[in-house]
Design an enzyme around this catalytic site. Structure first.
Site, PDB file in Angstrom:
ATOM      1  N   ARG A   1       0.826  -1.214   0.000  1.00  0.00           N
ATOM      2  CA  ARG A   1       0.000   0.000   0.000  1.00  0.00           C
ATOM      3  C   ARG A   1       0.857   1.261   0.000  1.00  0.00           C
ATOM      4  O   ARG A   1       0.497   2.269  -0.616  1.00  0.00           O
ATOM      5  CB  ARG A   1      -0.948  -0.003   1.203  1.00  0.00           C
ATOM      6  CG  ARG A   1      -1.983   1.142   1.198  1.00  0.00           C
ATOM      7  CD  ARG A   1      -2.983   0.962   2.330  1.00  0.00           C
ATOM      8  NE  ARG A   1      -4.093   1.916   2.237  1.00  0.00           N
ATOM      9  CZ  ARG A   1      -4.279   2.949   3.047  1.00  0.00           C
ATOM     10  NH1 ARG A   1      -3.407   3.178   4.034  1.00  0.00           N
ATOM     11  NH2 ARG A   1      -5.311   3.752   2.903  1.00  0.00           N
TER      12      ARG A   1
ATOM     13  N   ALA B   1      -7.172   7.482  -0.659  1.00  0.00           N
ATOM     14  CA  ALA B   1      -7.024   6.051  -0.427  1.00  0.00           C
ATOM     15  C   ALA B   1      -7.948   5.690   0.719  1.00  0.00           C
ATOM     16  O   ALA B   1      -7.837   6.242   1.815  1.00  0.00           O
ATOM     17  CB  ALA B   1      -5.573   5.716  -0.082  1.00  0.00           C
ATOM     18  N   SER B   2      -8.877   4.777   0.482  1.00  0.00           N
ATOM     19  CA  SER B   2      -9.901   4.455   1.474  1.00  0.00           C
ATOM     20  C   SER B   2      -9.307   3.733   2.682  1.00  0.00           C
ATOM     21  O   SER B   2      -8.200   3.173   2.627  1.00  0.00           O
ATOM     22  CB  SER B   2     -10.990   3.592   0.845  1.00  0.00           C
ATOM     23  OG  SER B   2     -11.650   4.273  -0.190  1.00  0.00           O
ATOM     24  N   VAL B   3     -10.054   3.714   3.773  1.00  0.00           N
ATOM     25  CA  VAL B   3      -9.661   3.012   4.989  1.00  0.00           C
ATOM     26  C   VAL B   3      -9.429   1.531   4.664  1.00  0.00           C
ATOM     27  O   VAL B   3     -10.302   0.884   4.076  1.00  0.00           O
ATOM     28  CB  VAL B   3     -10.764   3.154   6.059  1.00  0.00           C
ATOM     29  CG1 VAL B   3     -10.423   2.355   7.304  1.00  0.00           C
ATOM     30  CG2 VAL B   3     -10.977   4.620   6.406  1.00  0.00           C
ATOM     31  N   PRO B   4      -8.282   0.962   5.008  1.00  0.00           N
ATOM     32  CA  PRO B   4      -7.992  -0.425   4.622  1.00  0.00           C
ATOM     33  C   PRO B   4      -9.035  -1.442   5.072  1.00  0.00           C
ATOM     34  O   PRO B   4      -9.344  -2.378   4.335  1.00  0.00           O
ATOM     35  CB  PRO B   4      -6.634  -0.688   5.271  1.00  0.00           C
ATOM     36  CG  PRO B   4      -5.979   0.658   5.322  1.00  0.00           C
ATOM     37  CD  PRO B   4      -7.098   1.612   5.608  1.00  0.00           C
TER      38      PRO B   4
END
Length: 396
Positions: free
Chosen positions: A37, A69-72
């Site tokens: 990531r 970038a979205s929350v994992p």
């Protein structure tokens, strides 16, 4: 998250934490272990790249988030629901950093194909660069309007939308194969729900609905907003087609105020977003969103309940919103605060749905039909019409 570790170790800690906190398939966990990531977030410290938080990667001149970038953990949940299998064709709407596309490519291999579309050429260029730098060649990046789907009009086994969509455009219906799955953060009445749909012959039927937050999709002109006070401390948001009149509501917070309390209490870890969802069904013409400046957490009363985004009901010159008051060291009672001549009635309506939610906390199904579907073809439930879609909310 421990610090001073290598990116690989940090990635392992991130995935371990996600797996402990929520159901996560082995394949999704393996994909998240395999894809770095941090390589898709070159401007962020490596520790932040592996924290369970969103990272804004582009803002407008006014400061609004345009890409992130979205929350994992949410990425993992949506990928689990998408259920990508080797050899499948996957369409992604919203390229973001390219990280999600890399995960999709891992899940679809061997033999699969991923197409990722974004309207912003700067976003697609950065995503392409990151994918190439990490050796991910099995992703096709397209610059275009995601509402139009694949410009080549190809069929896809899976479609995932990584921006907040206010409607489901016809291209998504047409390009999703029979039995295929669509995972989309769908916005209505001021809130966003990640929904996993399965494509049936004449409808999309959900089997997973989860509260979430996403950057809104560019070009879907379905939401309205206005400030309620001269200092611009409080904003109201509503959907196009509702009868909310911001001019009539100007100064509403200075009008007669009344509290109504439900007797229902929640703790610091208890989610109560189901109340908002219920109000979107039962009070679909009145329900809206209210946002205020941060409120000190130590007060005995908090109205709105969540200052950054709470449900409210608006009618003419009156408004009521969800509220909380302290009911013990770790408990808060749910209720509503009303303003204006009908504020008490609106607050009472909110409390009625709080009581229903407390007693019924049932699962729900969201069924989407193409616009123009005759009423006789709709399943029973609460109907919400959008330009391209007819949504029916059913409690089971």
């Amino acid at each position: 998250m421990p610090t001073g570790l290598t990116a690989e170790k940090l990635r392992g800690h991130m995935v371990d934490a996600i797996v402990r906190a929520q159901p996560t398939s082995a394949r999704v966990a393996e994909a998240m272990l395999a894809v770095p990531r941090h390589a898709f977030l070159p401007g962020a410290p490596v520790e932040r790249a592996y924290a369970d938080e969103a990272v804004i990667t582009k803002r407008s001149s006014g400061g609004a988030a345009l890409s992130c970038a979205s929350v994992p953990s949410l990425v993992a949940a949506m990928l689990d629901q998408l259920d990508v299998q080797p050899g499948q064709a996957v369409l992604e709407i919203g390229a973001g950093t390219g990280y999600n596309a890399a995960l999709l490519a891992w899940l679809a291999s061997p033999g699969g194909h991923v197409t990722s579309i974004d309207i912003d050429p700067g976003v697609t260029a950065a995503a392409r660069h990151a994918l190439d730098a990490t050796g991910c060649q099995d992703v096709e990046i397209v610059t275009g309007d995601g509402q139009d789907g694949d410009p080549l009009d190809r069929s896809y086994d899976r479609i995932i939308v990584t921006v907040g969509a206010w409607d489901l455009p016809p291209a998504w219906w047409d390009q999703l194969a029979p039995g295929g799955r669509l995972v989309v953060p769908l916005r209505w009445r001021g809130q966003t729900r990640a929904i996993a749909f399965t494509r049936e012959p004449d409808r999309l039927r959900s089997d997973w609905v989860e509260l979430c937050g996403f950057v809104p999709m560019i070009g879907q002109d379905g939401e309205r907003a206005a400030c309620l006070d001269p200092g611009r401390h409080t904003e109201i948001g509503w959907d196009k087609g509702q009868s909310v009149d911001p001019a009539a509501l100007a100064g509403v917070l200075d009008r007669a105020t009344v509290f109504r309390w439900s007797g229902v209490t929640v703790g610091p870890e208890d989610a109560f977003d189901g109340i908002w969802l219920r109000l979107t069904a039962t009070d679909r013409d009145l329900i809206c969103r209210i946002t205020t400046d941060p409120i000190p957490s130590g007060g005995e009363v908090r109205a709105p309940a969540i200052p950054s985004r709470s449900p409210a009901l608006a009618a003419g010159e009156s408004l009521a919103c969800l509220a909380l008051r302290r009911a013990g060291e770790t408990q808060w009672e749910l209720g509503a605060i009303g303003h204006g001549p009908c504020g008490a009635d609106l607050a009472t309506r909110i409390c009625a749905q709080i009581a229903w939610w407390q007693n019924h906390r049932q699962a729900l199904i969201v069924t989407a039909y193409p616009a123009g579907t005759d009423d006789s073809q709709l399943r029973d439930g609460y109907l919400l019409d959008k330009p391209c879609t007819r949504l029916v909310i059913t409690y089971t």
